[in-house]
Design an enzyme around this catalytic site. Structure first.
Site, PDB file in Angstrom:
ATOM      1  N   THR A  48       7.331 -44.997  43.744  1.00  0.00           N
ATOM      2  CA  THR A  48       6.035 -45.388  43.194  1.00  0.00           C
ATOM      3  C   THR A  48       4.895 -44.546  43.763  1.00  0.00           C
ATOM      4  O   THR A  48       3.898 -44.290  43.074  1.00  0.00           O
ATOM      5  CB  THR A  48       5.738 -46.875  43.456  1.00  0.00           C
ATOM      6  N   GLN A 127      18.823 -46.529  44.022  1.00  0.00           N
ATOM      7  CA  GLN A 127      18.862 -47.158  42.706  1.00  0.00           C
ATOM      8  C   GLN A 127      18.018 -46.368  41.706  1.00  0.00           C
ATOM      9  O   GLN A 127      18.030 -46.669  40.520  1.00  0.00           O
ATOM     10  CB  GLN A 127      18.326 -48.587  42.799  1.00  0.00           C
ATOM     11  N   HIS A 158      22.800 -45.906  40.137  1.00  0.00           N
ATOM     12  CA  HIS A 158      22.369 -46.229  38.776  1.00  0.00           C
ATOM     13  C   HIS A 158      22.299 -44.984  37.904  1.00  0.00           C
ATOM     14  O   HIS A 158      21.695 -45.006  36.837  1.00  0.00           O
ATOM     15  CB  HIS A 158      21.011 -46.941  38.791  1.00  0.00           C
ATOM     16  N   CYS A 166      27.565 -36.158  25.830  1.00  0.00           N
ATOM     17  CA  CYS A 166      27.965 -36.713  24.538  1.00  0.00           C
ATOM     18  C   CYS A 166      28.915 -37.872  24.773  1.00  0.00           C
ATOM     19  O   CYS A 166      29.895 -37.744  25.512  1.00  0.00           O
ATOM     20  CB  CYS A 166      28.640 -35.632  23.691  1.00  0.00           C
ATOM     21  N   CYS A 169      32.619 -36.600  22.954  1.00  0.00           N
ATOM     22  CA  CYS A 169      33.459 -35.519  23.482  1.00  0.00           C
ATOM     23  C   CYS A 169      33.204 -35.222  24.957  1.00  0.00           C
ATOM     24  O   CYS A 169      33.961 -34.486  25.578  1.00  0.00           O
ATOM     25  CB  CYS A 169      33.260 -34.242  22.664  1.00  0.00           C
ATOM     26  N   CYS A 188      25.383 -34.659  19.242  1.00  0.00           N
ATOM     27  CA  CYS A 188      26.170 -33.491  19.618  1.00  0.00           C
ATOM     28  C   CYS A 188      26.732 -32.832  18.351  1.00  0.00           C
ATOM     29  O   CYS A 188      26.773 -33.443  17.273  1.00  0.00           O
ATOM     30  CB  CYS A 188      27.295 -33.955  20.534  1.00  0.00           C
ATOM     31  N   ILE A 269       6.078 -47.310  52.225  1.00  0.00           N
ATOM     32  CA  ILE A 269       7.280 -46.716  52.801  1.00  0.00           C
ATOM     33  C   ILE A 269       7.009 -45.300  53.289  1.00  0.00           C
ATOM     34  O   ILE A 269       7.546 -44.859  54.300  1.00  0.00           O
ATOM     35  CB  ILE A 269       8.448 -46.754  51.783  1.00  0.00           C
TER      36      ILE A 269
END
Length: 278
Positions: A48, A127, A158, A166, A169, A188, A269
């Site tokens: 952030t 994350q 994540h 794709c 494939c 694709c 932080i």
């Protein structure tokens, strides 16, 4: 040591929690010096300060009410169901809200990169999907080989917006492909849909990254949790794998689950990590 290892058990925690802000910083550095295996587990709050919106704060992504998306919950807009049932809505939302191009690493990203470069941090478990941890390491590493080595120690549980593929494939596409594609829903050559390598609601976490994160938490003697509300599961369960000596929590707001940390900082932080000396 001046502040650490003076007591044991609950007495130790009670003593550390009673310290002044300046004393807490000193104790934090003592913990780092006393630890051989340190892991950092972070969430949206880490980015952030770079201008990336948090999902759940009052000014975050989940509270930016764009009229065209009002018919859907934020969780649905970032779900596997939305990707396939309302693909045009998913990609419009994704392009508007998930593009991290031009966003730079902040003080927290840079300090973590410095710690890893100096051998004081085993890994970063994130994350976040913006790739800013890797960008900081690329900037601070002395050469490409070192940067690549450090980047392998960033476990993106994540996924990442910097990888696309794709769904039919498996062909890989450049980081900016979806954002620059003129197709409303990018496809694709094989006819499959090009999607981001991001873990959406309703999908399993990437197995290798999760296994690496579990192992790192189990082996750590110091775990630093930063910029996460610990409200997203199963990611929040990683704290349950930690059996080490020191637990430090850095988050502006209280977390959604009770965490008995040795040190708690309700502050920026970037500010807290800037006090770390390695």
């Amino acid at each position: 040591m001046k502040y650490v290892n003076k007591f044991s058990g609950r007495e130790e925690k009670k003593y550390l929690q009673s310290l002044s802000e300046e004393e807490k910083y000193e104790a934090f550095n003592e913990m780092i010096a006393d630890s051989r295996h340190i892991v950092f587990f972070g969430g949206a709050g880490v980015s952030t300060e770079s201008g990336v919106p948090d999902f759940r704060s009052k000014d975050g992504l989940y509270n930016q009410h764009d009229v065209r998306f009002d018919a859907y919950t934020p969780e649905y807009l970032l779900s596997n169901d939305c990707l396939y049932a309302h693909s045009d809505v998913f990609y419009e939302f994704y392009r508007q809200k998930m593009n991290a191009e031009g966003i730079e690493p902040n003080a927290a990203h840079k300090k973590l990169a410095e710690m890893m470069l100096k051998g004081k941090l085993d890994c970063v478990i994130t994350q976040n999907i913006d790739g800013l941890h890797q960008k900081a390491m690329d900037e601070m590493a002395p050469d490409a080989a070192t940067a690549e080595k450090l980047n392998r120690k960033v476990y993106e549980i994540h996924g990442s917006t910097l990888r696309n593929y794709c769904d039919k494939c498996g062909k890989k596409y450049p980081a900016d492909y979806i954002f620059k594609s003129e197709e409303r829903v990018p496809h694709c050559d094989c006819g499959g849909m090009i999607r981001p390598n991001v873990t959406l609601y309703g999908e399993m976490l990437p197995a290798e990254a999760w296994r690496n994160a579990e192992t790192a938490c189990e082996q750590a003697d110091l775990m630093i949790i930063g910029g996460t509300s610990l409200s997203v599961y199963p990611a929040a369960n990683l704290i349950d794998y930690f059996r080490g000596k020191y637990l430090v929590l850095i988050n502006r707001d209280a977390t959604s689950r009770g965490v008995s940390a040795d040190l708690t900082f309700h502050d920026s932080i970037g500010k807290v990590l800037s006090q770390v000396t390695v």
